[in-house]
Design an enzyme around this catalytic site. Structure first.
Site, short mmCIF file in Angstrom:
data_model
loop_
_atom_site.label_atom_id
_atom_site.label_comp_id
_atom_site.label_asym_id
_atom_site.label_seq_id
_atom_site.Cartn_x
_atom_site.Cartn_y
_atom_site.Cartn_z
N LYS A 22 43.58 32.09 42.76
CA LYS A 22 42.94 33.31 43.29
C LYS A 22 41.52 33.46 42.74
CE LYS A 22 43.82 37.34 41.13
NZ LYS A 22 42.71 38.20 40.67
N ASN A 23 41.37 33.31 41.41
CA ASN A 23 40.09 33.63 40.80
C ASN A 23 39.03 32.55 41.03
OD1 ASN A 23 41.08 36.04 40.06
ND2 ASN A 23 41.33 35.58 37.89
N ARG A 99 37.82 44.81 43.10
CA ARG A 99 36.53 44.82 42.41
C ARG A 99 35.69 43.60 42.74
NH1 ARG A 99 35.47 47.34 38.18
NH2 ARG A 99 34.40 45.51 37.42
N CYS A 123 39.42 50.33 36.63
CA CYS A 123 40.72 49.92 37.15
C CYS A 123 41.73 50.03 36.02
CB CYS A 123 40.66 48.52 37.72
SG CYS A 123 40.42 47.27 36.49
N ARG A 128 35.55 48.26 33.05
CA ARG A 128 35.04 47.10 33.80
C ARG A 128 33.75 47.36 34.57
NH1 ARG A 128 39.67 43.95 36.81
NH2 ARG A 128 38.33 42.17 36.48
N PRO A 129 32.67 47.65 33.87
CA PRO A 129 31.39 47.85 34.56
C PRO A 129 30.84 46.52 35.10
CG PRO A 129 31.07 47.90 32.19
CD PRO A 129 32.55 47.75 32.42
N ILE A 130 29.82 46.61 35.98
CA ILE A 130 29.14 45.39 36.43
C ILE A 130 27.66 45.43 36.01
CG2 ILE A 130 30.70 44.81 38.34
CD1 ILE A 130 28.47 45.93 40.24
N ASP A 131 27.41 46.16 34.88
CA ASP A 131 26.02 46.32 34.44
C ASP A 131 25.33 44.98 34.16
OD1 ASP A 131 28.01 46.29 32.35
OD2 ASP A 131 26.43 46.67 30.90
N ASP A 322 44.48 36.79 31.01
CA ASP A 322 45.36 36.84 32.18
C ASP A 322 46.76 36.29 31.89
OD1 ASP A 322 43.38 38.03 33.62
OD2 ASP A 322 42.79 36.23 34.73
N ARG A 414 49.20 40.87 45.28
CA ARG A 414 47.74 40.71 45.39
C ARG A 414 47.29 39.36 44.86
NH1 ARG A 414 44.19 45.57 43.15
NH2 ARG A 414 42.75 43.84 43.37
#
Ligand code: EPU
Length: 435
Positions: A22-23, A99, A123, A128-131, A322, A414
């Protein structure tokens, strides 16, 4: 909504194939935006999250064809043609369910010079920012405004510029995101403190097949020399090291002997090492497909109880976050005390309270869980909170006496290619029912 009914106690025996990752598939699907020509992805697992990414690409004007799934482990092929991309937008409905939708921002800026992408929220596993993604894109010349919860972005002149980027902490999708954007930027981008996860390298290899110039994959410094355009390519998504690890954890907890076909062994050293410490025995056999990753991995449980082992999550090549919940599930029945420390996400212990409902003896001390091996677990109603937590609960339920019911199994669907069916192929007793 579905739930799983798990009758625990049966050891696992038999052979299953490992599906595509998936990733790796998620960034690879986003990479299709970079080209006017089709990207063909093989070995794509049929997963909820990939369906969401497919919907997003179609929403932007792309043509997305995905072959229908067969038995568990049967790979699918996705043909992604973004030649007619006319709506460079990722709406909130799609970003809020996944995300990784935010990964389209950089490729859109690099290809069409503008994008509107809903800002992802937190989440279950953390803020979990995307800064760091945004700062790196800014360094490449992007300009951002926030409007109605959306990032409205543009690349002045219609293109991004190569830049020297240094991530403050290792970020997996951040590295993939900037590598994709840099592939079409003007000039050279150097990414320092880059993630070394195998999924980053798999994405990079596909970009190279499309014509990108990338060096340093698998190291902490990736150098991307931008090219004016990328072309068509065919790429087989790497197989899923986390799915393989999850099946190993299931065999550890439930006992027995299983064979995995196509596990990406060279990407799994930390996980194999940890389960080896806990007493599992691994044997690698050549199979008819040959090739380095075409080997069969035979996993045998020690017969008696597992041994307690400590684990601390780290960026690759360390022990993956994970796999933390699944490893903890196996350790709930080990002989001794295991200390499991989570260093990547601040809130990834949602499974602990549920594992306790099965009789597990776990206490939380800051970022560590102290797991005292219990004599036995007993079936109970369980609720999944996120993808890997669900996998951990399913594994513990397989090892528990009696019946467990696992609700909110959509979290599992998912990101796993019919894990319940694969486990049943190995002799587990899991049925699906409507809640
Ligand atoms: N972080 C920031 N700012 C950023 C980016 C990250 O503060 O701009 C923080 C995160 O909050 C986290 C740490 O940095 O504390 C590392 O996060 P990273 O960016 O590496 O995670 P990610 O790229 O969002 C991917 C996987 C996750 C996996 C992590 C870590 C995908 C689509 N997701 O997330 O997978 O846990 O790397 O290996 O590749 C899963 O599959 O269940 C899953 C959550």
């Amino acid at each position: 909504m579905d739930r799983l009914v798990i009758s625990g106690g049966a050891p696992l025996r038999g052979k299953v194939g490992v599906s595509g990752a998936k990733n790796a598939a998620l960034p690879l699907m986003a990479a299709s935006i970079l080209s006017l020509e089709p990207l063909v992805l093989e070995n794509v697992p049929p997963l909820g999250d990939l369906g969401t990414m497919g919907k997003l690409l179609a929403h932007m004007g792309g043509s997305v064809r995905m072959s229908s799934g067969g038995d568990p482990g049967t790979p699918e092929t996705a043909v992604l043609d973004m030649g007619n991309l006319d709506k460079p937008e990722a709406p909130h409905e799609l970003v809020k369910t996944m995300r990784a939708s935010a990964l389209v921002l950089g490729p859109l800026l690099a290809r069409v010079g503008r994008a509107r992408v809903s800002l992802p929220g937190g989440c279950a596993i953390g803020v979990r920012p995307i800064d760091m993604h945004l700062k790196a894109l800014k360094d490449m010349g992007a300009e951002f405004d926030l409007s109605g919860g959306d990032i409205v972005a543009k690349a002045p002149g219609g293109f991004l510029r190569g830049a020297k980027i240094r991530f403050d902490t290792v970020t997996v999708t951040g590295t993939e995101h900037i590598m994709m954007a840099a592939a079409l930027a003007r000039g050279t981008t150097v990414i320092r403190n880059a993630a070394r996860e195998p999924e980053v390298s798999d994405t990079g290899r596909a970009l190279v097949k499309m014509g990108a110039r990338i060096e340093g994959l698998g190291t902490d410094e990736i150098v991307v020399e931008g090219v004016p355009s990328l072309s068509s390519a065919t790429h087989a998504v790497m197989s899923d090291r986390i799915e393989a690890g999850t099946l190993i954890a299931a065999a550890a907890a439930a006992g027995g002997k299983i064979t995995l076909t196509g596990a990406p062994l060279s990407a799994m050293e930390a996980v194999l090492g940890k389960f080896g410490e806990a007493g599992l025995v691994f044997e690698i056999l050549a199979n008819e497909n040959g090739g380095r990753e075409g080997k069969d991995l035979v996993v045998s449980s020690p017969g008696g109880r597992l041994l307690a082992a400590d684990a601390t999550t780290m960026p690759h090549p360390g022990f993956p976050t994970d796999m933390q919940a699944q490893f903890m599930a196996a350790m709930t029945l080990a002989d001794g005390v295991s200390i499991i420390t989570e260093t990547i996400f601040e809130n990834r212990f949602m499974h602990v309270a549920e594992l306790r409902r099965l009789g597990a003896d776990i206490t939380l001390e800051g970022r560590s869980a102290v797991v005292k091996g219990a004599k036995k677990l007993s079936g109970a109603p369980l609720t999944a909170s996120d993808l890997r937590a669900s996998a951990g609960l399913l594994i513990a339920a397989l090892a528990a006496d009696g019946v467990s019911r696992l609700s909110r199994v959509y979290h599992l669907d998912r990101g796993y290619d019919r894990l319940d069916l694969k486990l049943n192929l190995l002799g587990a007793d899991i049925t699906r029912e409507k809640e």
